[in-house]
Design an enzyme around this catalytic site. Sequence first.
Site, PDB file in Angstrom:
ATOM      1  N   ASP A  16       0.811  -1.207   0.000  1.00  0.00           N
ATOM      2  CA  ASP A  16       0.000   0.000   0.000  1.00  0.00           C
ATOM      3  C   ASP A  16       0.851   1.267   0.000  1.00  0.00           C
ATOM      4  O   ASP A  16       0.424   2.306  -0.506  1.00  0.00           O
ATOM      5  CB  ASP A  16      -0.939  -0.008   1.208  1.00  0.00           C
TER       6      ASP A  16
ATOM      7  N   ASN B 179      -4.738   8.604   2.090  1.00  0.00           N
ATOM      8  CA  ASN B 179      -5.026   7.951   3.377  1.00  0.00           C
ATOM      9  C   ASN B 179      -5.300   8.947   4.500  1.00  0.00           C
ATOM     10  O   ASN B 179      -6.387   8.977   5.051  1.00  0.00           O
ATOM     11  CB  ASN B 179      -3.866   7.041   3.783  1.00  0.00           C
TER      12      ASN B 179
ATOM     13  N   THR C 297      -8.561   2.307   7.632  1.00  0.00           N
ATOM     14  CA  THR C 297      -7.990   1.027   8.063  1.00  0.00           C
ATOM     15  C   THR C 297      -6.471   1.101   8.233  1.00  0.00           C
ATOM     16  O   THR C 297      -5.823   0.077   8.425  1.00  0.00           O
ATOM     17  CB  THR C 297      -8.331  -0.083   7.048  1.00  0.00           C
TER      18      THR C 297
ATOM     19  N   ALA D  48      -2.753   8.891  21.256  1.00  0.00           N
ATOM     20  CA  ALA D  48      -2.400   8.873  22.682  1.00  0.00           C
ATOM     21  C   ALA D  48      -2.880  10.138  23.391  1.00  0.00           C
ATOM     22  O   ALA D  48      -2.088  10.909  23.929  1.00  0.00           O
ATOM     23  CB  ALA D  48      -0.891   8.695  22.858  1.00  0.00           C
TER      24      ALA D  48
END
Length: 295
Positions: A77, A150, A191, A215
Amino acid sequence: MTDQTLRFAIFGNEYQARKSASFQKIWSYLSEHDAEICIERSYYDFLTESEHIDVHAAGVFEDSDFDADFVISMGGDGTFLKAAGHVGRKCTPIIGVNMGRLGFLADILPGEIETAFDEIYRGDYKIEAHAVLEVEALGGHMEGVPYALNDIAVLKRDDASMISVRTSIDGEFLVTYQADGLVISTPTGSTAYNLSNGGPIIVPTATDICLTPVAPHSLNIRPIVINDSCEIELAVESRSHNFLVAIDGRSEKLEEDTRLIVRKAPYRVNIVKRQHQRYFSTLREKLMWGADQRQ
């Protein structure tokens, strides 16, 4: 399409020497069909100089300097994202041949190459249009391509403490994230980095953007999904007075007085899909999504 001479532009992964057999399989197939083939410069150098493959391409190109009916991405990818970045506004359909481990974008396996290209030559395929994000730096300068298939992530630097990301949606204040970073993801990227930080999976054809903290300092800060017509404004504060912006994994350092504007790009990336491919079966197979571990 069988009577038409098709033109292909090939991008590849220069770090997968053992996978050159897949290139030779594609090269043989396309040569037999009298295709016109051009190859991206760094991949061409890898094939000829490192792999010593005799390649007689119609052309060798750099960056986006190509004209083709299809782009072929040979790798995982990451290679696909690189190819998509260079295709950009051309909107040339991209064929992803997976030579990596886990491929959502590059989903044609080496053993499926001949069958998949038979289908392409017959016109027996579908095109999925995937949304792209664009980032603008106000008061700063970015060197690389500002488009992401992405995600766009704002992150602390390795040696820095957490950052504060004041976030507004269409001019309305949302929240200030106290975290190691913030991931702004397309459905395609849901994803990827988004998922690893606890964000939701979003089907690729949805018209959404997801904001997922990395986080977070506070446990009551959760991912949020907004419409992709929204404009997102980010103002970052850091003890180191700078931060990183990662665009599909390509990171650059910016000063903290740089404001970022993230919006949907004015074009989409066209991805070639085989007719039998189904997204939910891909989720189950590649992520073992919903698998019962008790069995």
